[in-house]
Design a protein around this motif. Sequence first.
Motif, PDB file in Angstrom:
ATOM      1  N   THR A 192       0.820  -1.219   0.000  1.00 44.85           N
ATOM      2  CA  THR A 192       0.000   0.000   0.000  1.00 44.85           C
ATOM      3  C   THR A 192       0.851   1.265   0.000  1.00 44.85           C
ATOM      4  N   LEU A 193       2.125   1.147   0.422  1.00 44.52           N
ATOM      5  CA  LEU A 193       2.996   2.327   0.383  1.00 44.52           C
ATOM      6  C   LEU A 193       3.236   2.800  -1.046  1.00 44.52           C
ATOM      7  N   GLN A 194       3.198   1.871  -2.003  1.00 40.94           N
ATOM      8  CA  GLN A 194       3.420   2.262  -3.388  1.00 40.94           C
ATOM      9  C   GLN A 194       2.190   2.931  -4.006  1.00 40.94           C
ATOM     10  N   GLN A 195       1.015   2.649  -3.447  1.00 43.80           N
ATOM     11  CA  GLN A 195      -0.210   3.182  -4.026  1.00 43.80           C
ATOM     12  C   GLN A 195      -0.335   4.695  -3.835  1.00 43.80           C
ATOM     13  N   CYS A 196       0.280   5.223  -2.774  1.00 43.87           N
ATOM     14  CA  CYS A 196       0.161   6.664  -2.510  1.00 43.87           C
ATOM     15  C   CYS A 196       1.294   7.468  -3.130  1.00 43.87           C
ATOM     16  N   TYR A 197       2.118   6.823  -3.955  1.00 47.10           N
ATOM     17  CA  TYR A 197       3.250   7.511  -4.596  1.00 47.10           C
ATOM     18  C   TYR A 197       2.783   8.110  -5.923  1.00 47.10           C
ATOM     19  N   THR A 198       1.734   8.921  -5.880  1.00 44.26           N
ATOM     20  CA  THR A 198       1.078   9.407  -7.094  1.00 44.26           C
ATOM     21  C   THR A 198       1.299  10.884  -7.350  1.00 44.26           C
ATOM     22  N   SER A 199       2.222  11.507  -6.640  1.00 42.17           N
ATOM     23  CA  SER A 199       2.473  12.931  -6.867  1.00 42.17           C
ATOM     24  C   SER A 199       3.092  13.136  -8.247  1.00 42.17           C
ATOM     25  N   LYS A 200       2.814  14.275  -8.835  1.00 37.37           N
ATOM     26  CA  LYS A 200       3.333  14.563 -10.171  1.00 37.37           C
ATOM     27  C   LYS A 200       4.826  14.867 -10.085  1.00 37.37           C
ATOM     28  N   PRO A 201       5.654  14.104 -10.808  1.00 38.49           N
ATOM     29  CA  PRO A 201       7.104  14.309 -10.692  1.00 38.49           C
ATOM     30  C   PRO A 201       7.604  15.566 -11.385  1.00 38.49           C
ATOM     31  N   PHE A 202       6.836  16.082 -12.340  1.00 36.06           N
ATOM     32  CA  PHE A 202       7.278  17.251 -13.103  1.00 36.06           C
ATOM     33  C   PHE A 202       6.169  18.296 -13.100  1.00 36.06           C
ATOM     34  N   SER A 203       6.570  19.517 -13.371  1.00 38.96           N
ATOM     35  CA  SER A 203       5.590  20.579 -13.546  1.00 38.96           C
ATOM     36  C   SER A 203       4.903  20.436 -14.898  1.00 38.96           C
ATOM     37  N   VAL A 233      -5.124   0.648  -8.026  1.00 40.39           N
ATOM     38  CA  VAL A 233      -5.043   2.046  -8.485  1.00 40.39           C
ATOM     39  C   VAL A 233      -6.075   2.233  -9.589  1.00 40.39           C
ATOM     40  N   ALA A 234      -7.080   3.039  -9.323  1.00 42.50           N
ATOM     41  CA  ALA A 234      -8.186   3.187 -10.270  1.00 42.50           C
ATOM     42  C   ALA A 234      -7.852   4.136 -11.410  1.00 42.50           C
ATOM     43  N   ASN A 235      -7.128   5.205 -11.135  1.00 42.70           N
ATOM     44  CA  ASN A 235      -6.878   6.238 -12.136  1.00 42.70           C
ATOM     45  C   ASN A 235      -5.617   5.898 -12.939  1.00 42.70           C
ATOM     46  N   ASP A 236      -5.709   6.063 -14.255  1.00 38.83           N
ATOM     47  CA  ASP A 236      -4.569   5.743 -15.124  1.00 38.83           C
ATOM     48  C   ASP A 236      -3.405   6.699 -14.905  1.00 38.83           C
ATOM     49  N   GLU A 237      -3.705   7.985 -14.701  1.00 43.89           N
ATOM     50  CA  GLU A 237      -2.633   8.952 -14.505  1.00 43.89           C
ATOM     51  C   GLU A 237      -1.919   8.732 -13.170  1.00 43.89           C
ATOM     52  N   ASP A 238      -2.664   8.286 -12.159  1.00 44.61           N
ATOM     53  CA  ASP A 238      -2.020   7.970 -10.884  1.00 44.61           C
ATOM     54  C   ASP A 238      -1.040   6.817 -11.049  1.00 44.61           C
TER      55      ASP A 238
END
Length: 552
Positions: free
Chosen positions: A135-146, A536-541
């Motif tokens: 589950t720690l990997q599931q919350c690693y959804t922050s955008k890496p780039f601007s 992970v439901a969202n493709d972008e996440d």
Amino acid sequence: MDLEVKGIGTASTRQKSAKGWRIRSSDAYGPRPDDVPALDLRRLDDSDGEPCPVEELTIPENLPVPSDNYKLKYQQYKEEMKMKYKEHTQQITQRSKSSSSGRQPTPAILQMQQKESPFGGVAPESLTSLDEKATLQQCYTSKPFSMGQSMRKLEAEDLAAEKRKQAVVEQVLVDQLSRAVISDPGQDVGTTDLSQQQTILPGLGSAPLRFKSRKLHQTRVKTSSTLTENVLSNKLRFDARIISRNGRDACRELIGFFFAFDKSVTVYEHRHFGKNRTKALPFIQRGIYCHQHGRRKRRQYDVGDFNVGANLTFLTSQHVGLPASIQEKRLLILRIIEIDEIAKHSLLTGSNPTFTQQEIDDRNTILSVQGLMKEKLVNRGVRTMTGLVKFFHRYGQCGGGLLSEMELKQGLKEFHLELADKDFKSVWLLLDQDGDGEIDYYQFIQVVIGEMIEYRKAFVRKAYMKLDPNKTGSVSVNVISKFYNGRKHPKVLSGECSEQQIRTSFLDTLQENCINSGEVTYSEFEAYYEGLSLEVANDEDFANIMRNCWAL
């Protein structure tokens, strides 16, 4: 001669010992000068609360103004030092807590561990430590780039992909045109007429040797049946990948073409030779092919058969130039991952085949089974998928991955994924259309549980190709640990976990069900992210997770 410096004789500064001559510390220095204040160690104690006087630093004048690059580097260095200090203090705190508490596992945890099977199967309602680490990997959804950086990167990737595809298209046209001109039967007719006309030349008793066989310079540019560029330009281009457990074959970059004038199909492989040299090599020779599996078996390929996610099947016995790892299987299955929609729309006609009612019913049956499975895999997708692959691999080693009906049912029961007899029989009939009594477990998992869409699969393949640039099909855990990046994980930024803890949790869940310790194959790497994709439901996440972890 007795010399003295500041009242101390040199003869008295040495003392004989067992290890040799040494200088006596009491006589090594002279008396304290009058202008030097005496050192009182008792005044260094800060019990009175008075801070020790600090000497004020002298800053030189006329220093140059720091540049922007220097300011940026200093800011990065400052942030890194803060992060390291935070990780260090957090590790010290955790060590002190663990050493002071010294707690033993609770009876519930012990009972949970006893329920676990050798392959990792536990009760559906139970969650293990591996599930918590996943589950720690599931919350690693922050955008890496601007937004600006993402747009520039996407534009650069699209431009490079377009250049690569254009180079392959040109190579295919040159290859097909040259083959068509040289191998055209009309060339021999023209040569025969030319040799008959000039059998006897003036002054010679027989025809010259050059007229007895056709040479390259005698090849005519155009004959009655020669292909032209305009004919070949009426085509449909698609990208494909091989469905295989072999990492070397699964990472092959394939580009195929469907020519509308004769409904022929050809597939080329884009190969890399070194860093800068690439070339398109024939993988499937151009010809008219038919479906070899499914409801459309023995039906010729048409434009309507080419869709994203559709499978193309070929008999390996008809293509002797295929690699040995692919020749071991009876069928070569290609999955279409991208297609030229504009070209397909221009080639579509009213006579193109559509889905039959039987195919629609089969699709609905598969979707209903996958829906039941996804409900059972909530919060334990990673552990179940990786464990299921390992379980089936052990049973299918002797048969090349083929398992019987009883073995597949036993695997589903081991991981609490039982199906009703009616649903299992429906899936079995769909996959075992030849009636052999055995099916490939890799295809069984894809049909019963499902697989991620091609958009997500592209990130998984790109990450594994980055780890395995030589396409050996296996990567060591040390290499994965070096490439994995957990610096931007939200729990690391908040100080709850360290980067090393995030990396260790990922490696623990990845290695838990690996067949060979210290090595991760492509199928095991893919199974891990298949299980993660279920959560992970969202493709972008999901795409952001892959970008953050592997710097894609």
